[in-house]
Design a protein around this motif. Structure first.
Motif, PDB file in Angstrom:
ATOM      1  N   SER A   9       0.623  -1.051   0.184  1.00 16.01           N
ATOM      2  CA  SER A   9       0.160  -0.023   0.141  1.00 16.01           C
ATOM      3  C   SER A   9       1.033   1.147  -0.088  1.00 16.01           C
ATOM      4  N   GLY A  10       0.174   2.208   0.143  1.00 20.21           N
ATOM      5  CA  GLY A  10       0.868   3.632  -0.059  1.00 20.21           C
ATOM      6  C   GLY A  10       1.461   4.337   1.098  1.00 20.21           C
ATOM      7  N   GLY A  11       1.569   3.816   2.331  1.00 17.72           N
ATOM      8  CA  GLY A  11       2.209   4.420   3.637  1.00 17.72           C
ATOM      9  C   GLY A  11       3.619   4.083   3.578  1.00 17.72           C
ATOM     10  N   LEU A  12       3.784   4.022   4.792  1.00 18.74           N
ATOM     11  CA  LEU A  12       5.384   3.591   4.997  1.00 18.74           C
ATOM     12  C   LEU A  12       5.992   2.536   4.663  1.00 18.74           C
ATOM     13  N   THR A  27       6.735 -15.454   0.006  1.00 15.07           N
ATOM     14  CA  THR A  27       5.620 -14.854  -0.870  1.00 15.07           C
ATOM     15  C   THR A  27       5.460 -15.368  -2.189  1.00 15.07           C
ATOM     16  N   GLU A  28       4.219 -15.671  -2.224  1.00 12.20           N
ATOM     17  CA  GLU A  28       3.903 -16.007  -4.044  1.00 12.20           C
ATOM     18  C   GLU A  28       3.012 -15.108  -4.682  1.00 12.20           C
ATOM     19  N   PHE A  29       2.436 -14.083  -3.973  1.00 12.14           N
ATOM     20  CA  PHE A  29       1.473 -13.320  -4.731  1.00 12.14           C
ATOM     21  C   PHE A  29       1.730 -11.864  -4.139  1.00 12.14           C
ATOM     22  N   ILE A  30       1.826 -11.053  -5.257  1.00 10.27           N
ATOM     23  CA  ILE A  30       1.887  -9.479  -4.883  1.00 10.27           C
ATOM     24  C   ILE A  30       0.756  -8.648  -5.304  1.00 10.27           C
ATOM     25  N   VAL A  31       0.083  -7.778  -4.456  1.00 11.14           N
ATOM     26  CA  VAL A  31      -0.897  -6.935  -5.061  1.00 11.14           C
ATOM     27  C   VAL A  31      -0.406  -5.211  -4.741  1.00 11.14           C
ATOM     28  N   ALA A  32      -0.376  -4.667  -5.652  1.00  8.95           N
ATOM     29  CA  ALA A  32       0.066  -3.078  -5.620  1.00  8.95           C
ATOM     30  C   ALA A  32      -1.295  -2.524  -5.510  1.00  8.95           C
ATOM     31  N   ALA A  33      -1.291  -1.538  -4.157  1.00  6.64           N
ATOM     32  CA  ALA A  33      -2.400  -0.704  -4.150  1.00  6.64           C
ATOM     33  C   ALA A  33      -2.015   0.624  -4.465  1.00  6.64           C
ATOM     34  N   ASP A  34      -2.462   1.244  -5.436  1.00  8.92           N
ATOM     35  CA  ASP A  34      -2.233   2.751  -5.763  1.00  8.92           C
ATOM     36  C   ASP A  34      -0.901   3.006  -5.722  1.00  8.92           C
ATOM     37  N   ARG A  35      -0.538   4.120  -4.695  1.00  5.10           N
ATOM     38  CA  ARG A  35       0.750   4.504  -4.497  1.00  5.10           C
ATOM     39  C   ARG A  35       1.792   3.315  -4.149  1.00  5.10           C
ATOM     40  N   GLY A  36       1.440   2.160  -3.753  1.00  2.00           N
ATOM     41  CA  GLY A  36       2.504   1.157  -3.390  1.00  2.00           C
ATOM     42  C   GLY A  36       3.430   0.763  -4.913  1.00  2.00           C
ATOM     43  N   LEU A  37       2.430   1.090  -6.026  1.00  2.00           N
ATOM     44  CA  LEU A  37       2.828   0.574  -7.167  1.00  2.00           C
ATOM     45  C   LEU A  37       4.373   1.447  -7.429  1.00  2.00           C
ATOM     46  N   SER A  56      -2.644   9.361  -6.763  1.00  2.00           N
ATOM     47  CA  SER A  56      -1.577   9.516  -6.160  1.00  2.00           C
ATOM     48  C   SER A  56      -0.092   8.661  -6.997  1.00  2.00           C
ATOM     49  N   THR A  57      -0.491   8.105  -8.004  1.00  2.00           N
ATOM     50  CA  THR A  57       0.519   7.535  -8.650  1.00  2.00           C
ATOM     51  C   THR A  57       0.630   8.073 -10.209  1.00  2.00           C
ATOM     52  N   PRO A  58       2.042   8.524 -10.461  1.00  2.00           N
ATOM     53  CA  PRO A  58       2.363   9.054 -11.898  1.00  2.00           C
ATOM     54  C   PRO A  58       1.681   8.390 -12.740  1.00  2.00           C
ATOM     55  N   GLY A  96      -9.303 -15.762  -3.151  1.00  2.00           N
ATOM     56  CA  GLY A  96      -9.256 -17.013  -2.013  1.00  2.00           C
ATOM     57  C   GLY A  96      -7.907 -17.015  -1.511  1.00  2.00           C
ATOM     58  N   ARG A  97      -7.196 -15.944  -1.429  1.00  2.00           N
ATOM     59  CA  ARG A  97      -6.001 -15.926  -0.555  1.00  2.00           C
ATOM     60  C   ARG A  97      -6.130 -16.033   0.896  1.00  2.00           C
ATOM     61  N   LYS A  98      -5.303 -16.881   1.537  1.00  2.00           N
ATOM     62  CA  LYS A  98      -5.837 -17.297   3.068  1.00  2.00           C
ATOM     63  C   LYS A  98      -4.803 -16.743   4.181  1.00  2.00           C
ATOM     64  N   HIS A  99      -3.616 -15.970   3.636  1.00  2.00           N
ATOM     65  CA  HIS A  99      -2.471 -15.449   4.571  1.00  2.00           C
ATOM     66  C   HIS A  99      -2.138 -13.941   3.854  1.00  2.00           C
ATOM     67  N   VAL A 100      -2.544 -13.011   4.328  1.00  2.00           N
ATOM     68  CA  VAL A 100      -2.137 -11.651   3.639  1.00  2.00           C
ATOM     69  C   VAL A 100      -1.339 -10.928   4.682  1.00  2.00           C
ATOM     70  N   VAL A 101      -0.393 -10.256   4.309  1.00  2.00           N
ATOM     71  CA  VAL A 101       0.422  -9.438   5.052  1.00  2.00           C
ATOM     72  C   VAL A 101       0.202  -8.153   4.251  1.00  2.00           C
ATOM     73  N   ILE A 102      -0.010  -6.954   4.856  1.00  2.00           N
ATOM     74  CA  ILE A 102      -0.241  -5.556   4.219  1.00  2.00           C
ATOM     75  C   ILE A 102       1.085  -4.749   4.538  1.00  2.00           C
ATOM     76  N   LEU A 103       1.702  -4.342   3.731  1.00  2.00           N
ATOM     77  CA  LEU A 103       2.888  -3.529   3.996  1.00  2.00           C
ATOM     78  C   LEU A 103       2.366  -2.005   3.536  1.00  2.00           C
ATOM     79  N   GLY A 104       2.817  -0.911   4.164  1.00  2.00           N
ATOM     80  CA  GLY A 104       2.499   0.284   3.698  1.00  2.00           C
ATOM     81  C   GLY A 104       1.096   0.902   4.486  1.00  2.00           C
ATOM     82  N   ALA A 105       0.756   0.274   5.447  1.00  2.00           N
ATOM     83  CA  ALA A 105      -0.632   0.572   5.890  1.00  2.00           C
ATOM     84  C   ALA A 105      -0.346   1.525   7.146  1.00  2.00           C
ATOM     85  N   THR A 106       0.897   1.644   7.490  1.00  2.00           N
ATOM     86  CA  THR A 106       1.207   2.596   8.750  1.00  2.00           C
ATOM     87  C   THR A 106       2.036   3.768   8.243  1.00  2.00           C
TER      88      THR A 106
END
Length: 230
Positions: A9-12, A27-37, A56-58, A96-106
């Motif tokens: 995600s787009g935070g820290l 890590t087998e799957f990555i999702v970019a959320a807007d500014r995290g891209l 917020s993404t060029p 159907g993803r079962k284990h998710v870690v969110i980075l950039g949420a803080t």
């Protein structure tokens, strides 16, 4: 246990910490959320999915992924009823993803952090293990008891807060500050910054939902925390 999905995600986003998680074999799957891209683009990492309103993404970064890759992109109107992080988590649940870690949420915006904590309830209701993570904090929601083990702990401290009102008959065993049959309320700071007294801490309650924050003052490397996610 299945490998983890990571939402960027787009935070820290602490460079070394984030890169170690993204490049880990767990890590087998990555999702970019807007500014995290932007972070993924700068480090030449190809996500499996891209979502957001991209306010917020060029445009040249979005165009690169749209025109030069086959990564699926879901673009939303900036005037929408969900945050980009929520949209990304909903996608993970849909897939159907079962284990998710969110980075950039803080980060600097406390309102964004609190919104992201509340979004974890979507995963909780779906029976999915979803956690907000940075090098100092791991945040997740619980609707049942849990045993924390010192040797596997994210850090030496943990705090518990009720999410949706009072939680009756709340217990903490094996901690420096134990609790027995306590009425956990949203109106005090009693359960902030507890510590291990024994090798295992047991948190139990019959009904309700709580926020569990595991914290530390000195970060470990992401590799040193691998067992937390598998």
């Amino acid at each position: 246990m299945s490998k983890r999905t990571v939402i960027v995600s787009g935070g820290l986003l602490e460079e070394a910490f984030v890169l170690e998680i993204l490049k880990s074999e767990e890590t087998e799957f990555i999702v970019a959320a807007d500014r995290g891209l932007i972070f993924l683009y700068e480090h030449q990492i190809l996500p499996d999915y891209i979502v957001g309103d991209f306010d917020s993404t060029p445009e040249e970064i979005v165009s690169y992924y749209r025109n030069e890759t086959r990564v699926p992109i879901r673009k939303f109107n900036p005037v929408k009823d969900a945050s980009d992080t929520e949209i990304a988590l909903l996608l993970c649940l849909e897939l159907g993803r079962k284990h998710v870690v969110i980075l950039g949420a803080t980060g600097n915006r406390a309102d964004h952090l609190w919104a992201n904590v509340q979004v974890l309830n979507l995963a909780l209701d779906a029976g999915v293990d979803a956690r907000i993570l940075d090098s100092y904090n791991q945040i997740r929601l619980l609707d049942r008891g849990i045993t924390l083990r010192r040797e596997e702990a994210f850090g030496p401290y943990f705090s518990v807060f009720p999410l949706a009102g009072m939680v009756a008959d709340f217990n903490i065993l094996g901690a420096k500050y134990p609790l027995y049959h306590h009425l956990l309320t949203p109106h005090d700071s009693l359960c902030v910054s507890n510590e291990f007294a024994e090798d295992e801490v047991e948190i139990s309650f019959p009904l309700g939902e709580v926020i569990l924050m595991e914290t530390r003052d000195t970060p470990k490397t992401a590799d040193g925390m691998r067992s937390l996610f598998i």
